[in-house]
Design a protein around this motif. Sequence first.
Motif, short mmCIF file in Angstrom:
data_model
loop_
_atom_site.label_atom_id
_atom_site.label_comp_id
_atom_site.label_asym_id
_atom_site.label_seq_id
_atom_site.Cartn_x
_atom_site.Cartn_y
_atom_site.Cartn_z
N VAL A 34 27.60 -25.69 -35.66
CA VAL A 34 27.79 -27.12 -35.86
C VAL A 34 28.55 -27.68 -34.67
O VAL A 34 29.65 -27.21 -34.33
CB VAL A 34 28.58 -27.41 -37.16
CG1 VAL A 34 28.76 -28.91 -37.34
CG2 VAL A 34 27.86 -26.81 -38.36
N ASP A 64 30.42 -30.84 -33.11
CA ASP A 64 31.10 -32.08 -33.50
C ASP A 64 31.72 -32.68 -32.25
O ASP A 64 32.78 -32.27 -31.81
CB ASP A 64 32.15 -31.78 -34.56
CG ASP A 64 32.87 -33.03 -35.04
OD1 ASP A 64 32.55 -34.13 -34.55
OD2 ASP A 64 33.75 -32.92 -35.91
N THR A 79 32.92 -26.87 -31.28
CA THR A 79 31.69 -26.18 -31.67
C THR A 79 32.08 -25.01 -32.56
O THR A 79 32.82 -24.13 -32.13
CB THR A 79 30.92 -25.66 -30.45
OG1 THR A 79 30.57 -26.76 -29.62
CG2 THR A 79 29.65 -24.94 -30.88
N GLN A 102 22.57 -37.74 -31.89
CA GLN A 102 24.01 -37.52 -31.75
C GLN A 102 24.60 -38.42 -30.66
O GLN A 102 25.65 -39.05 -30.86
CB GLN A 102 24.29 -36.06 -31.41
CG GLN A 102 25.75 -35.72 -31.18
CD GLN A 102 26.51 -35.56 -32.48
OE1 GLN A 102 26.16 -34.74 -33.31
NE2 GLN A 102 27.57 -36.35 -32.65
N LYS A 142 27.46 -35.11 -36.66
CA LYS A 142 27.49 -33.72 -36.21
C LYS A 142 26.06 -33.21 -36.07
O LYS A 142 25.15 -33.72 -36.73
CB LYS A 142 28.26 -32.84 -37.21
CG LYS A 142 29.70 -33.27 -37.45
CD LYS A 142 30.37 -32.39 -38.50
CE LYS A 142 31.79 -32.87 -38.80
NZ LYS A 142 32.46 -32.00 -39.79
N ASN A 149 20.87 -33.31 -38.05
CA ASN A 149 22.18 -33.96 -38.00
C ASN A 149 22.73 -34.26 -39.39
O ASN A 149 21.99 -34.32 -40.37
CB ASN A 149 22.12 -35.28 -37.23
CG ASN A 149 21.59 -35.12 -35.82
OD1 ASN A 149 20.40 -35.29 -35.59
ND2 ASN A 149 22.47 -34.81 -34.89
#
Length: 368
Positions: free
Chosen positions: A68, A70, A76, A187, A198, A213
Motif C-alpha cells: 500500500v 500512501d 510504503t 493517485q 492510497k 485505489n
Amino acid sequence: MVYVDLLYKFSFLTISLLDTAKRILYNSCVIRENKAVKSMKSKTVLIFLSAVILCLTGCTESQKPTTVVDNSSAVTTSSSADSESGSDKYYDSTPISQAYLSGNTANLDDKQLEIYNKAVSTINDLITPDMSDYEKELAIHDYIVGCASYDEAHLNALGIGLPNSDNPYGCLINGKAICSGYSTTFQLFMDMLEIPCKTIYATDFEGDDHSWNIVQIGESWYYVDVCWDDPIPDFTDRPVRHKYFNVSKEYMKTKHVWDDTELPDTDSIKFSYITQTVTHINSVNEIESLMEKALDNMQDSVAVTSDMSDFQFSETDQIDTNFNEENIKGLSKVFDSFCEKHTDHQVYCQRVQNGNDIVLVIYMRKFR
C-alpha cells in the motif's frame, strides 16, 4: 497427504503424455520408435521431477504480498517483511503533486514536468471551486477512462508493452496504461486535489498482479478500480463504466485479492456511485427514460429502487451473473424498446447490495 495426491496426479499425467508421444512417433515413423522412446523416457524423468518441484513450491507459496502506497505521509507498507517495496519499484508521483501544491516546479525533471503540465491543464478544464470532493473524484475517474486505453501489448506472450504504461506518463501523454498506470494517475490527481488516497498493489482473483485505489470521501473510505472501469476493447463514444467506482471493501473483494487487515472498511454508502445516482420509481415505464438520460451523460448504467412488489428483493446476484428481467413485469418490454433504438447496445441487470438495501442496477453495454 496433499503432496501424495499431487504426486500421483503428476505421475499419471506424465505417463499419459509419454503414451501419447509414443503413439505419435509410431504412427509417423515406426523404425525410429524404440530409440526415440528411450530418449523420451529419460527426458520424461527430468520433466516429472521438475513438475514435482514446481508443484511443491506452488503448494507452499503464500498469498502474494500486498503493498500500500500512501503519498500523504510518504509511506510504503507491505504485508510481507521480505517483499520488495519502496519508491524504486512503485512510481512516486509525490514530486509532481507537491510542485502543484507549492507552485514550485524547479525540482521536476523533463518527464515529470510534462506530466505536471498535462495534469494541471486537466484540473483547470474539469475542476471548479464549488465542486465537492465526490464530484472532483468522479470527474477525474471519468477523464482517465476517456483519455487512456489499456495497453494490450502487455497481454502478449512476452508481456512487453509500451514504455511508461505503468505510470502517469503513459496514461496522460501516451494514452496507454496498464493497471498501475491507471492507479498511479488517479493517485496523482487525488494528491493534487488534496483528497486522501492510497494505491494498493496486490492481485486479482486469477492471481495476476493488479493495482487499484482507496479514497476517502467524507468520513468513509471507498474502493476504486479505474482500470476495470475501462475494459477492452476500447473505442470512441463508449459510455463510462462505474462498476468499480466508490464501492465497498466487501464488493471489491469478490474479484480482488489482498491482505486487507490494515486497510479501512467502507463505513458509509453516502458517496457510493449507486447512492449518488439511484432513482426511486413508481412505474417500470420510467426506466427507459432514465436509460436514455444516462446515455446522454455518457454513463452506462442506472440504479433504481421501488416500492412495487417486484422490486422487493431478498438476495443479490453474483458479480458475474445477471438477474432475469422477466421476473419484473414489463421490464423485458422496456429493454426491447431500448435496444430497438440502440442496436449497438446490450442490456442486462443485476441486484446489487448497497448498504442495507438491494438495488436493481441496469447496465447498457455498447459494443463496437
